[in-house]
Structure formats: C-alpha cells, structure tokens
Design a protein around this motif. Structure first.
Motif, mmCIF file in Angstrom:
data_model
loop_
_atom_site.group_PDB
_atom_site.id
_atom_site.type_symbol
_atom_site.label_atom_id
_atom_site.label_comp_id
_atom_site.label_asym_id
_atom_site.label_seq_id
_atom_site.Cartn_x
_atom_site.Cartn_y
_atom_site.Cartn_z
ATOM 1 N N ARG A 8 0.836 -1.196 0.000
ATOM 2 C CA ARG A 8 0.000 0.000 0.000
ATOM 3 C C ARG A 8 0.878 1.255 0.000
ATOM 4 O O ARG A 8 0.596 2.225 -0.692
ATOM 5 C CB ARG A 8 -0.928 -0.037 1.222
ATOM 6 C CG ARG A 8 -1.835 1.158 1.413
ATOM 7 C CD ARG A 8 -2.864 1.354 0.314
ATOM 8 N NE ARG A 8 -3.837 0.287 0.162
ATOM 9 C CZ ARG A 8 -5.053 0.240 0.712
ATOM 10 N NH1 ARG A 8 -5.450 1.220 1.482
ATOM 11 N NH2 ARG A 8 -5.861 -0.758 0.495
ATOM 12 N N ASN A 136 13.431 -1.550 4.101
ATOM 13 C CA ASN A 136 12.171 -1.388 4.832
ATOM 14 C C ASN A 136 11.213 -0.528 3.993
ATOM 15 O O ASN A 136 11.553 -0.123 2.888
ATOM 16 C CB ASN A 136 12.434 -0.754 6.210
ATOM 17 C CG ASN A 136 13.296 0.500 6.095
ATOM 18 O OD1 ASN A 136 13.069 1.340 5.220
ATOM 19 N ND2 ASN A 136 14.294 0.618 6.959
ATOM 20 N N HIS A 137 10.058 -0.251 4.540
ATOM 21 C CA HIS A 137 9.053 0.486 3.772
ATOM 22 C C HIS A 137 9.550 1.879 3.403
ATOM 23 O O HIS A 137 9.362 2.349 2.289
ATOM 24 C CB HIS A 137 7.759 0.608 4.582
ATOM 25 C CG HIS A 137 7.098 -0.713 4.823
ATOM 26 N ND1 HIS A 137 5.878 -0.826 5.409
ATOM 27 C CD2 HIS A 137 7.488 -1.977 4.546
ATOM 28 C CE1 HIS A 137 5.546 -2.109 5.484
ATOM 29 N NE2 HIS A 137 6.520 -2.814 4.972
ATOM 30 N N TYR A 165 6.499 -10.549 0.514
ATOM 31 C CA TYR A 165 5.917 -10.885 1.818
ATOM 32 C C TYR A 165 6.558 -10.104 2.964
ATOM 33 O O TYR A 165 5.883 -9.393 3.680
ATOM 34 C CB TYR A 165 5.959 -12.391 2.123
ATOM 35 C CG TYR A 165 5.017 -13.160 1.247
ATOM 36 C CD1 TYR A 165 3.656 -13.198 1.526
ATOM 37 C CD2 TYR A 165 5.472 -13.809 0.111
ATOM 38 C CE1 TYR A 165 2.776 -13.865 0.700
ATOM 39 C CE2 TYR A 165 4.600 -14.485 -0.721
ATOM 40 C CZ TYR A 165 3.252 -14.509 -0.423
ATOM 41 O OH TYR A 165 2.386 -15.166 -1.240
ATOM 42 N N ILE A 166 7.896 -10.257 3.112
ATOM 43 C CA ILE A 166 8.559 -9.650 4.272
ATOM 44 C C ILE A 166 8.324 -8.145 4.285
ATOM 45 O O ILE A 166 8.075 -7.555 5.337
ATOM 46 C CB ILE A 166 10.073 -9.976 4.263
ATOM 47 C CG1 ILE A 166 10.254 -11.493 4.338
ATOM 48 C CG2 ILE A 166 10.797 -9.276 5.411
ATOM 49 C CD1 ILE A 166 11.678 -11.963 4.148
ATOM 50 N N LEU A 167 8.372 -7.521 3.095
ATOM 51 C CA LEU A 167 8.055 -6.092 3.013
ATOM 52 C C LEU A 167 6.679 -5.844 2.390
ATOM 53 O O LEU A 167 5.942 -4.982 2.848
ATOM 54 C CB LEU A 167 9.138 -5.333 2.232
ATOM 55 C CG LEU A 167 10.530 -5.298 2.867
ATOM 56 C CD1 LEU A 167 11.479 -4.461 2.006
ATOM 57 C CD2 LEU A 167 10.518 -4.745 4.282
ATOM 58 N N HIS A 169 3.930 -7.508 2.424
ATOM 59 C CA HIS A 169 2.759 -7.880 3.219
ATOM 60 C C HIS A 169 2.874 -7.477 4.695
ATOM 61 O O HIS A 169 2.069 -7.913 5.514
ATOM 62 C CB HIS A 169 2.519 -9.387 3.140
ATOM 63 C CG HIS A 169 1.978 -9.837 1.808
ATOM 64 N ND1 HIS A 169 2.649 -9.614 0.630
ATOM 65 C CD2 HIS A 169 0.837 -10.484 1.471
ATOM 66 C CE1 HIS A 169 1.932 -10.124 -0.386
ATOM 67 N NE2 HIS A 169 0.836 -10.650 0.108
ATOM 68 N N SER A 170 3.880 -6.703 5.049
ATOM 69 C CA SER A 170 4.033 -6.346 6.466
ATOM 70 C C SER A 170 3.571 -4.903 6.704
ATOM 71 O O SER A 170 3.574 -4.083 5.790
ATOM 72 C CB SER A 170 5.495 -6.497 6.888
ATOM 73 O OG SER A 170 6.307 -5.636 6.126
ATOM 74 N N TYR A 171 3.175 -4.636 7.928
ATOM 75 C CA TYR A 171 2.756 -3.294 8.341
ATOM 76 C C TYR A 171 3.858 -2.659 9.165
ATOM 77 O O TYR A 171 4.414 -3.307 10.072
ATOM 78 C CB TYR A 171 1.503 -3.380 9.221
ATOM 79 C CG TYR A 171 0.207 -3.382 8.451
ATOM 80 C CD1 TYR A 171 -0.148 -4.479 7.677
ATOM 81 C CD2 TYR A 171 -0.673 -2.308 8.510
ATOM 82 C CE1 TYR A 171 -1.339 -4.490 6.969
ATOM 83 C CE2 TYR A 171 -1.872 -2.312 7.814
ATOM 84 C CZ TYR A 171 -2.195 -3.407 7.042
ATOM 85 O OH TYR A 171 -3.377 -3.417 6.348
ATOM 86 N N GLU A 172 4.179 -1.401 8.882
ATOM 87 C CA GLU A 172 5.068 -0.631 9.755
ATOM 88 C C GLU A 172 4.878 0.857 9.462
ATOM 89 O O GLU A 172 4.339 1.226 8.416
ATOM 90 C CB GLU A 172 6.536 -1.062 9.591
ATOM 91 C CG GLU A 172 7.154 -0.779 8.242
ATOM 92 C CD GLU A 172 8.571 -1.354 8.132
ATOM 93 O OE1 GLU A 172 8.842 -2.409 8.710
ATOM 94 O OE2 GLU A 172 9.394 -0.729 7.448
#
Lengths: 388, 179
Positions: A8, A136-137, A165-167, A169-172
């Motif tokens: 996103r 990271n994001h 996935y690791i980035l 599909h992850s939230y941060e």
C-alpha cells in the motif's frame, strides 16, 4: 507518518508520482501494489491509464510502448512474472527507456514457491537496469521516487526490489511524500530528453544493429550505467534534504554512513563485516549491536555495483561474510562473486566467505546471523548453505 | 520490545489480528510491525501472524519464536500442533474459548492464561462467527500493550472500506470483550 502495508505504501507513492500509464498482469505472482493502483483508478482517485495485460510479457511491452511515446509508466511483478518479462526488459534497457518496475522478490519454480528470495532479480541482473534493493518500507518509498528522477535524467530503466511478503505484506510506520513535493523533485517533461515516437517525425527505436555498430552501443549502455552511480549519490543527497522525516536511526547504537549506494552500520574499526541486500539487513543490524567488532554493509544499489564504496570499507577488515538469497547454480551466490572480484582487483587481504540464506522463504533468524559471524571467522570454502 | 504471535485457522482473521495490534500500538504513539507467516491462504489451515511493539523503530524481520503474548483464536489448534512449544512461564496467552482456563489442561501457569468467549460475543453482536477482533478486546485488557482507544481507531482504519455498520459492530464487540 502512518502505518501501512508495504504494498500500500508503494501504491500511494506511485499514485503521488503520477505516472500516465500503468500496465500489469493481475494474477499470481502479483502483489497488492497493482491491486491498489487499479482500485485508485476505479475510485476515480487517479488519472493514469490502467491497462490490464494478458501476461507479464504484454505488461512490459505495453509500458515499453507507452514510454516510447513519452509517457511516464509503471508496472510491478515478481518471480515467474519477472522472468516472463525478461526479453522485454533487455529491450527496454537497449532502447534507453526510463521505465520503473517494482519487483516483489520471490523464489523461482520448480519446486513451486511463492515465498521470498532474490533469485528472480539476480537472474535478470545483466539486462541493463539500475537495480535498487530496499530494507524497509521507508527506503522503498524513497527508492521509488529516486528511481523516476534517475531514470528520466539518464534514460535508463530502474527496478526497485523489495522482499516479497517480508516487506510487501508487512505493516510498519512509513512517511509518504505528497504529490506536489514529488512533482518539484522530479524532472519536468520538457526537461527530459527521451527520443519519442511521433507520427509527424517518424523514427525507429531498438533498430537492427550490424556487427559494425552493436558493440559500441552496448559499451555506451554499460558506461552510462557505471556513471549513473554519481547521479544516484547526488540525487540521494537532494532527496534526503527535501523529504526525509526525522532520522529513523535516532535510537540506534551506531550512526550509519549512507550515500544512497550503500549503507554501513557498525563500529568504526570492525574486524568482521557482513554484506547483504534487502530486508535481512534489519535483522543483521539487530545482531551487530551485540558485538564490538562486527558491522554490516547494505548494498542498496546492486547495479551499478558500488565497488569503490565497498572496497573502501572492507579493505582493512579481516573477515567478510556475504549473504545471498540466491545462487548461481554450479558456482556461488552472485553477490559473493562480486565481492570476490573486488578482492582480486584491489588485491585485498580480507577473507571473503559466501553464505546462501533464506531461499524460498526460509526464515533468516538471529541465530543464523550469529552462526554466519562465527563461521566467517573460521572456515574458508565455497557457498555455505545456512539452512537452520 | 514486546512480541506477539497469533494462532488460528485460515478465514478466522489471524493476519488481520496482528495488523490491528500493530495499528493500535502505532495509534498509541508507539513503534510497531506486523506480518503474516506467509502461508498459502487456505480456509481452515493453521495460520500464524506476528506483531512487535517497541518504543524505538523496529528493524528485526525474524519470525517470532519466543512470544511474550500468544493469541489463540481456535482451541482445536492445541491438538495436533505444538503452538505452546516455545512458550515459557512468562508467556501470556489470550484464548478464544467458552471454557474456564482450568478446564483447558494447558501446561502454563493459570495466572498467565486469559480466556474470552469471543465467538459467542461475535455471534451476538456482529452476527457472524468472526472472533478475531473481539479477542483483541480481551488482549487489550489482559496486558495493556495496546489501549482500547487505540484498538477502536485501528478498527475504524482497517474496516473503513467495509462500511460504518461493520465498524460499529466490531467496536461494540471489542468493548464487550474488554469488560
């Protein structure tokens, strides 16, 4: 700041960059990035043309066509999808089209895998694209914006690699620069110098090149990719000044050195250095804090290879461990080979040890990093697979 | 740093739970991270998701092996899989069940076990067997890692696209479980 899924965050960034044409193949292996971008369009929140392609080969071809006609374009893909694009990727680079693609890195079948590693990206390493890797994001947002600036300045395509996935599909927490600020940072259309397809002034792009010409054209492409390193460094400096929110590293043990091509995190005089790319660097930094003489180099730009920067940091270091989430089957991890070449070129004394980790989504644990640090100080052999 | 692992089955909203925990913590002014166990999405298959909460930016990407808090949405998972294998005397466990905690026969100190009949609350209030959000009401109450206000904000953010009715019902269910 807001908290977002990685896909996103990238979709918002692309929306704010305002491409004119997006094309993608929406079925596995795909991410929420293009799903979100299609939704923005459907909700009338975006102006771009969204062209649904019948395959990744077509998606890449569609954006190649749109870019040849002067449009700012975008696509995202992954693993098998990237490989299906590969022929077009070479053409895009050869035709000097400033195209941006996100690769959500995943392993390649068979056996069938949908999980993360870097085999997809390293397999098209020689296609002539500038290749970014994000930790990271925030870094992936930054690299997407930088990518458009660099691509349009140099007429070179840029691929941003983010760990599937690791980035994706992850939230941060992440900060997304707004559209008007991005617009100011990027080139105006009038300032780009792409040769365009125009019915009034017909030209041929990607034409036939006989042995008398082909080699010099390839040499020029190579030289331009090599010299893009300087442009990347300069644009990165500008980017940090304009966009970077308060330093993410403010609670870290060490202050990072980061010039856009690489980041070094660790003590000023390390004895052991780990070299890696992508999200695993976060886990390595966590471990570096537990040691006195261990540091990590994050390769943010994989092509052009930041030889000078890496050489300057490892030249006095005893042990270097290179982590690859991929392998050149029958040889070694591709990043390890690059670092070994550098050792030979500059006659470095450092011991270089390659490690293959995290294939097909295998979790890379702190224990594995610890094992890699101790193994790099002992053995010397090719390709140690760290499976558990 | 606080590490949370959520267990459930495909379709129960396991991934959403970790995301809601991370969003709640962020809304409370903390740093957070959430990610799924990257399994293939099949209804009924055991699924795990992970969340981390800290006061400083989170760098680590490893999956969670020694959770501070375990959230279990489906007690049938205690049979056949060893989800408590890496838990210790300190691990807190929040379970969606209609049973009393001493009836569960778990090898963990009873004082660390919190139960909530989230399925029943969800059926009563939301009208569907979706216990994931409701269980987080009990989670917030049990350990204070997230606030109920943060959780409500997270539900609004996450379910905004599903409409006001869904948001309101989930918030009501969460408040009920928090009591």
């Amino acid at each position: 700041m807001q908290i977002l899924e990685g896909s996103r965050a990238i979709a918002y960034t692309i929306k704010n960059i305002s491409p004119e044409v997006i094309s993608a193949y929406p079925i596995t292996p795909q991410t929420h990035i293009v799903e979100d971008l299609a939704q923005f369009k459907a909700d009338d929140k975006a102006d771009y043309e969204y062209v649904l392609a019948e395959s990744e080969f077509a998606a890449a071809s569609i954006i190649a066509g749109a870019s040849s006609a002067g449009s700012r374009v975008y696509s995202a893909t992954s693993s098998q999808g990237l490989l299906l694009m590969s022929e077009v990727l070479f053409n895009i680079a050869g035709m000097r089209l400033p195209i941006i693609i996100t690769c959500a890195n995943r392993g390649v079948s068979a056996p069938i895998t949908i999980w993360n590693d870097h085999q997809d990206a390293v397999t098209i390493r020689d296609a002539g694209w500038i290749m970014f890797f994000a930790e990271n994001h925030q870094e992936s947002v930054q690299q997407h914006i930088l990518a458009y600036k660099i691509a349009e300045k140099l007429n070179l395509p840029v691929m941003i690699n983010i760990d599937g996935y690791i980035l994706t599909h992850s939230y941060e927490p992440v900060f997304i620069p707004n559209a008007s600020k991005i617009k100011k940072f990027l080139l105006k259309k009038a300032d780009t110098n792409t040769k365009l397809l125009d019915p009034q002034k017909p030209i041929t792009m990607g034409a036939f090149a006989s042995p008398n010409y082909y080699m010099e054209i390839r040499q020029k492409l190579h030289q331009d990719i090599m010299t893009s390193a300087e442009v990347i460094k300069n644009e990165y400096e500008k980017y940090i000044k304009i966009f970077q929110p308060k330093n993410r590293d403010h609670n870290n043990k060490y202050k990072s050195f980061d010039n856009g091509l690489i980041e070094y995190y660790g003590p000023p005089e390390p004895q052991t250095i780990l070299i890696a790319k992508g999200s695993v660097v976060g886990t390595i930094k966590e471990m570096v804090d537990n040691y006195k003489k261990v540091g990590v180099i994050k390769v943010k730009v994989y092509r052009p290879f930041p030889e000078e920067e890496i050489k300057n940091i490892i030249k006095k270091v005893k042990n270097v461990a290179v982590l690859d989430k991929s392998i050149s089957l029958g040889q070694e991890g591709p990043l390890a080979l690059d670092v070994k070449a550098l050792k030979a070129t500059y006659e470095l004394k450092s011991k270089i040890q390659g490690f293959v980790v995290g294939l097909g989504g295998r979790d890379i644990t702190q224990k594995m990093i610890k094992d890699i640090i101790s193994l790099s100080q002992k053995q010397s052999s090719k390709n140690i697979f760290i499976c558990k | 740093m606080h590490q949370i692992r959520v267990h459930g089955r495909g379709g129960q909203g396991v991934v959403t739970d970790a995301e809601l925990i991370a969003i709640s913590a962020f809304e409370d002014g903390k740093q957070s991270q959430a990610f799924p166990s990257f399994g293939v999405e099949r209804t009924g298959a055991p699924i795990e998701s992970f969340a981390r909460i800290d006061n400083k930016p989170i760098r680590i990407r490893e999956q969670i092996y020694n959770p501070d808090v375990l959230v279990v949405l489906d007690v049938s998972l205690f049979k056949g899989s060893d989800i408590l294998g890496d838990c210790d005397k300190k691990t807190q466990i929040v379970i969606n069940t209609g049973k009393n905690k001493d009836q569960l026969g778990l090898s963990l100190p009873l004082k660390n076990i919190y139960t909530v009949n989230a399925t029943q609350i969800a059926l009563d209030i939301i009208g569907k067997d979706v216990a994931n959000t409701t269980t987080l009401g009990a989670f917030a109450k049990a350990n204070k890692l997230i606030s109920i206000q943060g959780l409500e904000k997270a539900i609004k953010q996450k379910f905004n696209e599903k409409g006001k009715d869904i948001v309101d019902k989930n918030i009501k269910a969460v408040r009920q479980a928090y009591k």
